[in-house]
Structure formats: structure tokens, C-alpha cells
Design an enzyme around this catalytic site. Structure first.
Site, PDB file in Angstrom:
ATOM      1  N   GLY A 102      -4.194  -3.207   2.461  1.00 45.59           N
ATOM      2  CA  GLY A 102      -5.331  -3.937   3.014  1.00 45.59           C
ATOM      3  C   GLY A 102      -5.467  -3.637   4.482  1.00 45.59           C
ATOM      4  CB  VAL A 107       2.188  -4.802   0.256  1.00 43.60           C
ATOM      5  CG1 VAL A 107       3.386  -5.612  -0.210  1.00 43.60           C
ATOM      6  CG2 VAL A 107       1.417  -5.556   1.311  1.00 43.60           C
ATOM      7  CE  LYS A 122       0.499  -7.473   5.460  1.00 41.70           C
ATOM      8  NZ  LYS A 122       0.003  -8.847   5.461  1.00 41.70           N
ATOM      9  CG  ASP A 215      -8.189 -14.977   6.915  1.00 40.66           C
ATOM     10  OD1 ASP A 215      -9.310 -15.332   6.513  1.00 40.66           O
ATOM     11  OD2 ASP A 215      -7.765 -13.810   6.798  1.00 40.66           O
TER      12      ASP A 215
END
Lengths: 1078, 201
Positions: A102, A107, A122, A215
Site C-alpha cells: 500500500g 507487507v 512492513k 485514519d
């Protein structure tokens, strides 16, 4: 192969190349005259020549660099390289497979080889280095999340770095994200409630620690196979100043005073994901924990209905939905959910945070109550709960009861809307009300005072407006000779002090903090752009940074994007007027912005990006210069394509080419075009274009004039300063150049190069080391994160900075100052440990006649940098001292060294150590190119050898030739040879020639600094002494005494037994006694 | 610094030049200190490639390399008394380090699958010719035996990164001669490295 044959091959090869391909065969036939082997040899070479293409044309370092890049997997064309990490090891984690990627990185599933457990790893994407934002976020995520230990928050195990890329190892979860679980269909109500309780509990824990997520969205909530919720990605998390932590915000950032409510707040740049953003977040306001509750409410809504609460085709429309529109009732979309759940959801997504759930535990309690009630059958819907209501969505008609409840919500909603409308109306009234007298009087704004322009709050959702409006306003305000705008670098400097990355978006709150820190910025200008229908409304406020109050506000409208720049221009004029600039002045420099730079916002954006990147690269001085220019060139080309009459873009484009050493044929057309178009530019732009154009044309006088004019009206123009500095430097106006360097250093305290240059040049102003040292220290501090070579560079400059005043003083016969500086240097670690420091100052001591001091410095020369010169310098010292035993000792040592150096060889010859000299001379050619000893070096050594053997006649021509070259290559040996050559002439009875040689050397006093600084002084002094002696022989007593007095002056601080001084004393005592040394 | 990219013309990089001097004077220990400096540059370049190519920018290689050489070597150092010698040593050093570097990678790779560090994956470099650093180094050695100046020209230009004009200045011959030498040397080396039959002697 015989050399002769090889030369023949070569000749024929080149001759063949000069011929047309069609004639070659015939030519070869003829040239090789039947020698088939020869013909074949040449032919095969010619064949290869044709195939050679790029072979070896690319420098080796680059070839190796590229190979390395490929091996490291940097070649995106190779898929295998991309997969590189899988199967590999990151720290002590074995990478097993890629799980996903992302915006914040990739990941992987990995195995912790130490603890033998599976983890999720990550890794920040490559190329993160420049995106300090991403880096910072990554760090924050790790730190924030690792502070939380909660069953519903993904656990962080480890934070580390792999080849410069940071990674986080965290709990490996099996299951799916809530986003995938929802998959566009409602979840069953019990699951909604169940997961909701867990997430609310997690949020409660985080909020309790002063951390807000900011978020929360379905993608950031993971649901394990056992229906356990895990909140992920605290990437945007912010630490709130909690009661315990309120006063210890170590990062120094965003410490906001608590609001009037019980909530601490943080200022929030707009981050987050639009459909789940709270209205306050969308507005870029200060945030508190309640923002998460809104987002969570939106998530609950989506879980219950299968549809996002706020979604629209564009971000702009989504923002609008978040800010202004109430979503359809969840119950209307899914009649199966309990009424109370509907109520909970809609209470969570209240736009007014005061009407929302106030804390996560409140929300959690309501959800738990609902859970209990549904378990006991008390829930309002009687629908039996089943896992996932797949495909069961019906165009539900709200039941009467739920209808009432919905109405209740609408009423609430209406209230909220009214409040918002009212607030806007009040603000509008305030902003638009006529301003009696001048409210800005409180600012105490004077001509040329500075304002800071904060980033415009872009509420249109049109990305093209990001960053360009503030820039446009700045360009326009640059027209004013009354208002000056704080340059970006000044802002970046303040940001650096606040430990924020450069180019951080400066919103109103941050802008105010910068003003307060800077202390010299009188006013803050904030702006906003909104869009209503097709109309853009631009507003600006002048804020008094000391109070935070708006002292004036303006609004202009634009009916289309093309009208925005004219509207900015009007805003700019109104700001100028409000700040106190006279209307007549404004009219005088009223060049409409749209004409000044470019009517195209896109072009303006591209240009401003290019310019900022260049400035930043230059300020950092990090060596990205060529690359930055290449990137700038790309942007500018686009800018020119968008607006072919954009003068400033042309001139910057010309620079970006020239800075990469492109030929004039490439950059001059751009410079010319800029020059032609400059009539429409602002005054500063025009001067800059002229200055640049003339510079490129080679008309430095004109360039200098234009640059000077530019700086008169825009004293802090960065490029203007740099270019003028360069002009001055080229004209050898070091004083002026240095003044500018100092100005740049003050303007850019964070710039390594500016500080370094100021430090280096300050001694030219005769101000000595002490004045330069703050800059040295600053540059060194800035360099602390840099490589060894970078640091060495600064150390070298620091040393030179210290040395220069000494040298300068010595040149001016001011030995007092030189002596003082020398005793300072003795204690200065920069000199003592500065690599060549001891050598340099050893020669200073020797120049002042302080042999013991020189000895102590030379003995210190033990570092790798100078140990090869140590013996040579000690030999020179012994020679000057007249200490033959020591001299011979060192010369014998030196003869054994691989690197004898030229002065020692001369000394060996002079001392008659012929066998040592021969050993050393044999090594001499190896010093140079294998088959090419420099002729001059061999000539002078041979000449010296002949002299040593008493063959003056043969020696003289060789020495003369050798010296001529040495004059440019090696000053110390030149001075040394001058003495010898003069003696050779003297022996031949040619006194005039001898005098001539020595006069030449004498006049070259300044050249003692050539090569190792002041290393030539001892030999130069010897030449002087010889010259005085010859003058006496010729009866020119006055000339002799002039020189002797000069030497005495230079030796005021000499050791009493310094041989030259002793000789001079003797002369004074018995002026008729001729000095005769040989 | 500055938009003109002006540089202050004073003596920097004394450390590197002194080490260079030490090395060319036979001090192998100096090589140990110099090698990491070269590697540092190498990795910097490699990193740039990686980040650049991925972001779709084109890399201004000439500038990048010039800058690397400049950072490593600097302009002519004040205490270096012979310019030609200085550049020659730099180029020799670069040849030595890069060849060693290739050799070390080669031995690492040999353990795996590649019997030869094939450069056919890097056609833009050695232009589809199968050549490698070690072979180049050896071929250059043979060229030096045959025609020392040509081998120096290659060393200065390829390893030292000098332009024809600069190399001409160093070798005290005309740029035209340099170009002629360069032309022939490349053809000769290419032949040497591709057939490996000619030893040129």
C-alpha cells in the site's frame, strides 16, 4: 610484437579509417603490400572498431554503479529483482511471501529466526529517503502503536532498518480486513455490534494514552478468523498532550494549548481517507479524539448497510458529503438492524463534534447495552440475527417507529446545519465588514517588513490549486517594494528548528508558530479557496501573529480557473493596501500577475516545483545538484509546453541546462527567449532574466549590473545573491564576494555550503579566524550527519581559515599578527589534528624563524595524510638550521622511502650524498607515468647533479629549463634551484645573470604559498639572502640593506639562534663582511 | 554552489590525495582506506539508479559521475606537485579498486550458478560484447606491454573519467592523438576480450 610492426599497424589503421569504406579494401591491399598477416590484423581491428559502439565510453564508476544497482534489484525491468526479498533475509527475519502493499509500504509474511515465530513485516518502499514525510509517518506509526498493548490493536514486535529502509515487525494476523469482510454487503447486526465493541475498546485505550488514530476506516481494521477485531496502521496517529504527557512533548512539535473543552487538540494537516474523515478533519482544523469516533461511526454505518456513509465520485464531492450532507438513515438501507444501532451510528457521525459521542467508552457502553439487549431479546427489531445478511438487502421501508427516530435525527441534523450556517455567516460578516481606519495599525508594519504566506486552505478538491495559490500570491507581492515575503528557506529554517522536514505544509497554526519563532515576521497571511458551483471564492486574512487575531480579511471571486490569478492579484493589492502601502505605489508596480509569470496555474505549479527543488538542492549542498537540475529541466519543459510565453520558466530552463554543462547551443535559445519575453515580467524577474542572459552571453559587466539592481529591490533573492557572488569572485573582488557569502549564510543558516564558504572567505576580509569560526562550527555541525569525506572537507576549510590570516599577515610584513595567530594555532585542535595542520603550521613557524616550534609541529605529522612528507619536512628544517648531522640522517632515511620527493633529492645532491641521491632518483620515474618522467623534473635533477659534480657549464641550461617548468609546478624547488642556479652563474663569473635569477625569485614572494602553504619560504629567504650578498659584491649596498632589513622585519619573532638571523646580525655588526656560505 | 554551480577554488580533499600518493608510493595499506571511499560513491550511484529508474526519471549520468569523481578526487590539490601524475594515479586506483570489486563479486557469484559474471545482462555498458572487468584489466595489461600510452589513455578516460581534452593535458599530447589512441585501443581491447586469442605480442 615488434614496436615497429605495431606502429605500422597503427599507421595503416588510421589511414584506412580516413578513407571511405568503399576504398578501404583497395587501400589495405596496397598499403600492406602482400603482407597478409598485417592486412588481417588491421582488418580485424577495423571490424572491431565498427562494433565498438559505446564500449568503454561510459566511465567505469558509472558502469560499476549500474551493475551494483542491478544486483541490488534496483532494475525495475527485472521481475526477479522485484521479488528479490522473498526468500531473502531482512535483519533476522526470513521473508516468506508478500502479503500486500500500500501507500505506506509492502507487507511480507516472515519468520523471526530468533524467536521462531511468524510475523508480518512492513517495509517502507524504496526511494523513501527523500520522502521524509513518509519516513516520519512510518516512525510515528511504530512508536505510537508500540506504546499500546491491547488485544484489539495489532502488536508491534520490533522496529529496525534494513539497508537504510526502516521496517516494522508486527503480529501476523490471519483473517481479512473489515473492508474485505464487508465486501459491499451488510454484516449481520450482532457481528456489527460485536466488532464495534472491540474497536471502541481499542480506541478508548488509545485515547486514554493520548493517541488518536485519525485514519479509522474498514481497511485499517482487521478481523481475524476468530472474529477478533484488530486496529491497524497507526500511521497517522498523533500523540495528544495527555494530562501526564502534556508538558513533555519531546519532539517539540504540535504542542497546542488545551482547548476550552476537556479535550486536548492537535492541529491536523489534511491526512486521512476522505469518506471516513470527520468534518473537522476535512476542514483541516484542530483534532481531538472525537475525530476517531466520527470515522468509527462511518465504519459502523458501512458495516450495517454495506455502503459507505459518505461517498461520491470525486474527492471534492466526498468532502462536501462529509461536511454538508447527512447520509441516508442506516435503518432505511437495512431495516434488519436494531433501532438502537441506527441511533448509535448516527450519533457517532454527527457533524458537530459537540453533539457526537464524546468518548469512546460512551460509545462502547451503548454498543454493549445493545448487545446485552439483543441477547435478551430486548432489541427493537425482531429479526433473528444471522451471520451476514448476504443478498438480503431490500428496498426497505422504515417502520413507523424507526421513522420517528429518523426524524429525531434529522432534527438534530438541522440544528447542526443551522449552527454551521450561522458560524459561516458570522465569519463572513466579520471578514466582509468594512474596515474602519486601518485595523492593521496594530501590526506596526513598516516598509520592507516581512510577511509569511501560509498555505492556502484548498477546499475545492482540485489538486492543481494545491500550493499554487500561495506561490502566486507571493510572486504578486514580490512586486511590492513595501511588503517583503519570507522566502521558503527562511520558513524551512524555522521548520528545521522545530524538527520538522523542509517543505512541510505551513497551515495557519504552524505559520503563526513560525512567525513567533522567527520574531522578524510582522504578519501572517492565510488564505482559502472554495468552490460554489463553478465559482471560486478566494479569501485571505491578515493575522497578527502575536495575538493570533485576524486584523483584516478580503474575498475575491473567480468564475473560472483562468480567473483565479487575476483574483489573487486583486487580493494581493488589497493586502498591500491594508498593510499600509500607498495606493500610488501600488499602482506604480501594479503588474498583473497573470501577465507577470504565467496565466496558467499548471505552468506556475511546474515552475514553482522546479525552482523550489533547485533551491533546496543548492542549500543542502549535498551533491544532488546535477540531478536536481535534470529534474528541474523536466518540469520546466512541461511548464513551457503549457505556456510558451512563460519568461521565468525559460530562464530557469536555460540554467538547468547550463548547470549540467550543456553547450551554449542548447541553453542559449532558452535564455534568449526569456530575454525577449521579459518585458512582461515583474521587476525582480526581469532583472534576474537580464542578469542571467548577460552572464550566459559572457557580458559580465552587464550581468553584474542587472544582478546588483535585482538585489537592490529584492535583497534576499537567493539566485541573485549567488550569481552576483560568482560575478564578484570571477572579478577577483573577494571582499564583495565574501560579503555576499556572509549574507547567504545568514539567510540560510541551514546551508552547509553557505556557512562553509563564508567561513572560508571571511579571512579575505582581514577579519581573522575568530570571526569566521561561528560559520566553521555551524558548517561542521550541519555536516555531522555526513560522510567522512564531507567532514574532512570542512576540517580542511577550517584549517585554511585559520591559516589564511597568518599568510596574509606575513605577506604584509605584519609578523606580529602572524605570530599571534601561530600561538593560537598551537592550541587549536583543528590545527593539531587537522590532517595537514601540523605541516602547514610547521612551515609558518619556520617562516617566522622559530625552528624549535616548527620541529614540534613537524614531529606531530603522524597521520596518514602527512606521514610521507614528515621526513622531507624534517630534512628541510635541519637544512635551514644548518644542522648537517640531522639533515644527513633524515636524507638517508628518505632514500629508503618509496616516495623520496623532490626537495629531499635536491638536498641529497647538495649535501653530496650521491649514492642516496641516485637511489632516490631511480625511484623518481616510478613516481610519474611509467614511460614518461616529466622532462623538467629529470632536467633539473640532472642539472643539480652536474652542479654537485662541479660541471656548471653543462648544468646551467638544464637547470634553466627545469626551473621554467618548476615555476608552474612546484614552487619550493623553484626557489631552491634559483639559489643553485645563481651560484652556478656566479661561479662562471656571470654575476648579472645570477642577480637576475634571484631577483625573479625575490619578486615571487607571493608564490611561497603555492603548493603546501609557505613551504617555499625558507628557500625564498635563502634566495633573498643570496641576492643581498650579490648586491654587496656589486657594490649595491643600498639594495642589499633594503633586502636585509626586510628579512630582519620578518624574523622579529625568530629564535635568537636562527641561522639566518645570526647571519643578519653579523652583517649589521660588520656590514662589509660578505656572506659566503659555500 | 549557486545557480551557476560555482565552486570555491581552494585546496580540499587533501586527505584523499595524500592517500593516493601513499598508495602510488607502494603503501598498500592506503588502498584499504581509499577503497571504502570509492565504494561509498559506487553505492551512492547505485542507489540513485534504483530510486531514479523506479520513479521513471532519467538519470543524468554524466553529471552524476563527474560529481562522484569530483567528490572523490576533487580538483587539483594544492600540494600535489604534478598534475599528470595525480590523474594517472587516480585512474590507476580506480582501475584497481573496480577490478577488485568485480573480482570479489565474481567469486561470490561463482558459488551459485554463474561460472562467469556475465555482462550480457548489461548490454548498454559493454555493448553486447561479452566482456568483464577482469578480462578488461588483463587485456589492458597486455596493451600496456605493447603500447603503454594507449593503455594510459584508456585508463585515464575509462577509469579516470577524463575527457579527451583532459587526458591530452595530462599526457602532454594533443587531443587529436588521444582520440586516435582511444579509437585504436578500444578496437584492440574489444578484439582482445572477445577472442582472447591475440596476445598482441
Amino acid at each position: 610484437m615488434e614496436p615497429e610492426r605495431w606502429r605500422r599497424i597503427e599507421r595503416i589503421y588510421h589511414a584506412a579509417l580516413e578513407r571511405d569504406a568503399s576504398e578501404r579494401d583497395a587501400f589495405l591491399e596496397e598499403a600492406c603490400a602482400g603482407d597478409e598477416a598485417l592486412r588481417h590484423e588491421v582488418l580485424s581491428l577495423l571490424d572491431r572498431q565498427e562494433q565498438a559502439g559505446n564500449f568503454l565510453e561510459v566511465p567505469a564508476l558509472e558502469v560499476a554503479g549500474r551493475e551494483l544497482a542491478k544486483e541490488a534489484g534496483g532494475d525495475p525491468r527485472r521481475e526477479s529483482a522485484r521479488r528479490g526479498l522473498v526468500g531473502g533475509t531482512i535483519s533476522h527475519y526470513r521473508v516468506l511471501e508478500k502479503l500486500g502493499s500500500g501507500g505506506m509500504g509492502v507487507v511480507y509474511k516472515a519468520e523471526d529466526t530468533r524467536l521462531r515465530r511468524l510475523v508480518a513485516l512492513k517495509l517502507l518502499p524504496e526511494g523513501f529517503e527523500k520522502e521524509t514525510d513518509a519516513f516520519g509517518r512510518f516512525r510515528r506509526e511504530a512508536q505510537a502503536a508500540s506504546a499500546l498493548n491491547h488485544p484489539n490493536i495489532c502488536t508491534i514486535y520490533d522496529i529496525g532498518e534494513f539497508e537504510g529502509r526502516p521496517f516494522i515487525a508486527m503480529e501476523l494476523l490471519e483473517g481479512q480486513t473489515l473492508e474485505d469482510l464487508i465486501g459491499g454487503k451488510p454484516l449481520e447486526a450482532s457481528l456489527v455490534v460485536d466488532l464495534g465493541v472491540q474497536v471502541a475498546d481499542a480506541l478508548g485505550a488509545a485515547h486514554g494514552k493520548g493517541i488518536i488514530h485519525r485514519d479509522i476506516k474498514p481497511r485499517n481494521i482487521f478481523v481475524t478468523t476468530r472474529d477478533q477485531a484488530k486496529v491497524l496502521d497507526f500511521g497517522l496517529a498523533k500523540q495528544l498532550p495527555s494530562p501526564q504527557a502534556a508538558r513533555r512533548d519531546s519532539s517539540g512539535e504540535e504542542t497546542e494549548a488545551g482547548s476550552d473543552e476537556a479535550f486536548a487538540t492537535v492541529s491536523g494537516a489534511i491526512l486521512g481517507t476522505p469518506p471516513y474523515m470527520s468534518p473537522e478533519q476535512a476542514r483541516g482544523e484542530l483534532l481531538d479524539a472525537r475525530t476517531d469516533l466520527f470515522s468509527f461511526g462511518a465504519v459502523l454505518y458501512e458495516m450495517a448497510t454495506g455502503r459507505p456513509a459518505f461517498v461520491a465520485k470525486t474527492h471534492a464531492l466526498t468532502f462536501d458529503a462529509v461536511l454538508n450532507q447527512e447520509p441516508e438513515s442506516a435503518l432505511a438501507l437495512n431495516p434488519k438492524i436494531p433501532l438502537d444501532l441506527n441511533g448509535i451510528i448516527h450519533k457517532a457521525i454527527e457533524k458537530d463534534r459537540h453533539l457526537r459521542y464524546q468518548t469512546a467508552p460512551d460509545l462502547e457502553a451503548d454498543l454493549k447495552r445493545l448487545k446485552r439487549d439483543s441477547a435478551t431479546g430486548r432489541a427493537t427489531t425482531g429479526q433473528p440475527a444471522r451471520r451476514r445478511a448476504a443478498g438480503e438487502r431490500e428496498a426497505g421501508v422504515p417502520a413507523a417507529a424507526s421513522g420517528r427516530r429518523a426524524w429525531g435525527n434529522w432534527w438534530f441534523w438541522l440544528l447542526g446545519v443551522t449552527a454551521v450556517v450561522l458560524a459561516v455567516a458570522i465569519a463572513g460578516f466579520y471578514m466582509l465588514r468594512p474596515t474602519p481606519s486601518r485595523p492593521t495599525a496594530a501590526l506596526n508594519f513598516h516598509p520592507m517588513d516581512t510577511v509569511l504566506i501560509a498555505s492556502f486552505d484548498n477546499r475545492t478538491g482540485e489538486a492543481v490549486l494545491n500550493g499554487s495559490l500561495e506561490y502566486a500570491l507571493q510572486v504578486d507581492l514580490d512586486n511590492s517594494r513595501f511588503v517583503s515575503v519570507a522566502p521558503r528557506e527562511r520558513i524551512d529554517d524555522a521548520l528545521a528548528l522545530m524538527r520538522k522536514p523542509p517543505n512541510t505544509r505551513v497551515d495557519a497554526a504552524l505559520g503563526r508558530e513560525i512567525c513567533l519563532r522567527d520574531g522578524g515576521i510582522r504578519a501572517l497571511i492565510t488564505g482559502r479557496v472554495e468552490k460554489f458551483g463553478a465559482t471560486y471564492v478566494l479569501s485571505a486574512q491578515i493575522i497578527d501573529p502575536t495575538t493570533g487575531n485576524a486584523v483584516a480579511g478580503f474575498e475575491e471571486q473567480a468564475n473560472s480557473q483562468a480567473q483565479i490569478l487575476p483574483a489573487i492579484h486583486l487580493l494581493s493589492n488589497r493586502i498591500r493596501q491594508a498593510l499600509g502601502e500607498k495606493l500610488s505605489q501600488i499602482r506604480q508596480s501594479d503588474v498583473a500577475l497573470a501577465r507577470v509569470t504565467t496565466p496558467s496555474l499548471t505552468a506556475l505549479r511546474l515552475y514553482s516545483q522546479a525552482n523550489e527543488d533547485l533551491e533546496e538542492s543548492d542549500t543542502r549542498g549535498s551533491g544532488d545538484w546535477a540531478e536536481a537540475n535534470a529534474a528541474a529541466w523536466g518540469l520546466l519543459k512541461q511548464a513551457i509546453a503549457v505556456d510558451p510565453s512563460f519568461a521565468s520558466a525559460y530562464i530557469l530552463a536555460a540554467w538547468s541546462l547550463r548547470n549540467r554543462d550543456k553547450p551554449p547551443a542548447e541553453y542559449m535559445p532558452y535564455a534568449k527567449r526569456a530575454f525577449e519575453l521579459s518585458g512582461n515580467a515583474t521587476e525582480p524577474e526581469r532583472y534576474f532574466i537580464e542578469g542571467s542572459y548577460y552572464e550566459m552571453e559572457g557580458q559580465r559587466d552587464k550581468a553584474e549590473g542587472a544582478n546588483e539592481a535585482l538585489l537592490r529591490i529584492d535583497p534576499n533573492n537567493y539566485w541573485g545573491l549567488n550569481n552576483l557572488e560568482n560575478d564578484y569572485e570571477s572579478d577577483d573582488r573577494m571582499q564583495d564576494a565574501t560579503n555576499i557569502e556572509v549574507r547567504i549564510a545568514k539567510l540560510r543558516p541551514q546551508s552547509v555550503d553557505a556557512n562553509d564558504s563564508a567561513a572560508f572567505y571571511l579571512p579575505y576580509l582581514g577579519r581573522g579566524f575568530r570571526e569566521a569560526s561561528p560559520y566553521v562550527e555551524r558548517a561542521s555541525a550541519l555536516l555531522s550527519g555526513m560522510s567522512n569525506s564531507g567532514r574532512a572537507r570542512i576540517a580542511q576549510d577550517a584549517l585554511w581559515t585559520q591559516l589564511y590570516p597568518v599568510y596574509r599577515a606575513w605577506m604584509k610584513d605584519d609578523v606580529g599578527l602572524a605570530n599571534t595567530e601561530l600561538s593560537q594555532a598551537e592550541k587549536n585542535p583543528i590545527v593539531r589534528n587537522g590532517g595537514v595542520g601540523p605541516e602547514y603550521f610547521g612551515f609558518v613557524a619556520l617562516a617566522l624563524g622559530q625552528a624549535a616550534q616548527a620541529n614540534s609541529f613537524f614531529q606531530d605529522m603522524s597521520t596518514a595524510e602527512t606521514r610521507f612528507d614528515r621526513e622531507a619536512d624534517l630534512a628541510t628544517l635541519a637544512y635551514v638550521r644548518g644542522d648537517q648531522t640531522t639533515l644527513r640522517y633524515w636524507l638517508r632515511q628518505i632514500a629508503q622511502l618509496s616516495w623520496p620527493g623532490n626537495i629531499p633529492i635536491s638536498l641529497m645532491l647538495r649535501e653530496g650524498l650521491m649514492s642516496e641521491a641516485n637511489i632516490a632518483i631511480r625511484k623518481l620515474p616510478a613516481e610519474f607515468l611509467p614511460d614518461q618522467p616529466p622532462p623538467w623534473e629529470m632536467q633539473r635533477v640532472t642539472g643539480e647533479k652536474l652542479l654537485a659534480q662541479g660541471q656548471a657549464a653543462k648544468a646551467v641550461p638544464l637547470l634553466r629549463k627545469g626551473m621554467k617548468a618548476a615555476r608552474f609546478e612546484a614552487m619550493p624547488v623553484y626557489f631552491f634551484d634559483a639559489d643553485w642556479l645563481a651560484r652556478a652563474y656566479e661561479k662562471q663569473g656571470n654575476l648579472l645573470a645570477a642577480v637576475q635569477v634571484l631577483e625573479g625569485a625575490s619578486a615571487n614572494r607571493a608564490a611561497v604559498n603555492f603548493s603546501v602553504p609557505m613551504a617555499g619560504v625558507p628557500f625564498w629567504m635563502q634566495d633573498e639572502m643570496d641576492l643581498a650578498r650579490l648586491y654587496r659584491r656589486l657594490g649595491r649596498v643600498q639594495d642589499a640593506e633594503r633586502i636585509e632589513n626586510e628579512l630582519r622585519k620578518l624574523l622579529v619573532y625568530a629564535d635568537p639562534d636562527f641561522p639566518l638571523l645570526v647571519e643578519l646580525k653579523k652583517l649589521k655588526d660588520a656590514p662589509t663582511l660578505a656572506h659566503n656560505r659555500n | 554552489m549557486g545557480i551557476l554551480g560555482c565552486s570555491v577554488g581552494h585546496s580540499r580533499r587533501q586527505d584523499v590525495t595524500a592517500l593516493l600518493r601513499a598508495w602510488s608510493g607502494g603503501d598498500e595499506a592506503a588502498l584499504g582506506t581509499l577503497t571504502p571511499l570509492v565504494y561509498e560513491e559506487l553505492h551512492r550511484i547505485a542507489r540513485r539508479y534504483m530510486s531514479r529508474e523506479q520513479s521513471g526519471h532519467t538519470l543524468q549520468t554524466t553529471a552524476l559521475i563527474n560529481e562522484a569523481y569530483l567528490r572523490l578526487i576533487g580538483t587539483r590539490p594544492a600540494s600535489w606537485e604534478n598534475r599528470a601524475h595525480f590523474f594517472a594515479v587516480c585512474a590507476q586506483l580506480m582501475r584497481r579498486i573496480l577490478t577488485d570489486f568485480a573480482r570479489s563479486r565474481l567469486s561470490r557469484k561463482r558459488g551459485a550458478d554463474a561460472a562467469h559474471l556475465s555482462l550480457d545482462e548489461t548490454p548498454e555498458i559493454f555493448q553486447e560484447e561479452s566482456a568483464d572487468w577482469v578480462a578488461l584489466d588483463e587485456a589492458l595489461g597486455r596493451l600496456a606491454a605493447l603500447d603503454p600510452r594507449k593503455s594510459q589513455v584508456v585508463e585515464l578516460r575509462f577509469f579516470g573519467g577524463l575527457s579527451a581534452e583532459e587526458a591530452a593535458e595530462v599526457l602532454k599530447i594533443s587531443p587529436k592523438t588521444i582520440l586516435r589512441d582511444w579509437n585504436l585501443a578500444r578496437a584492440w581491447l574489444l578484439r582482445e576480450m572477445s577472442d582472447g586469442k591475440h596476445d598482441g605480442a
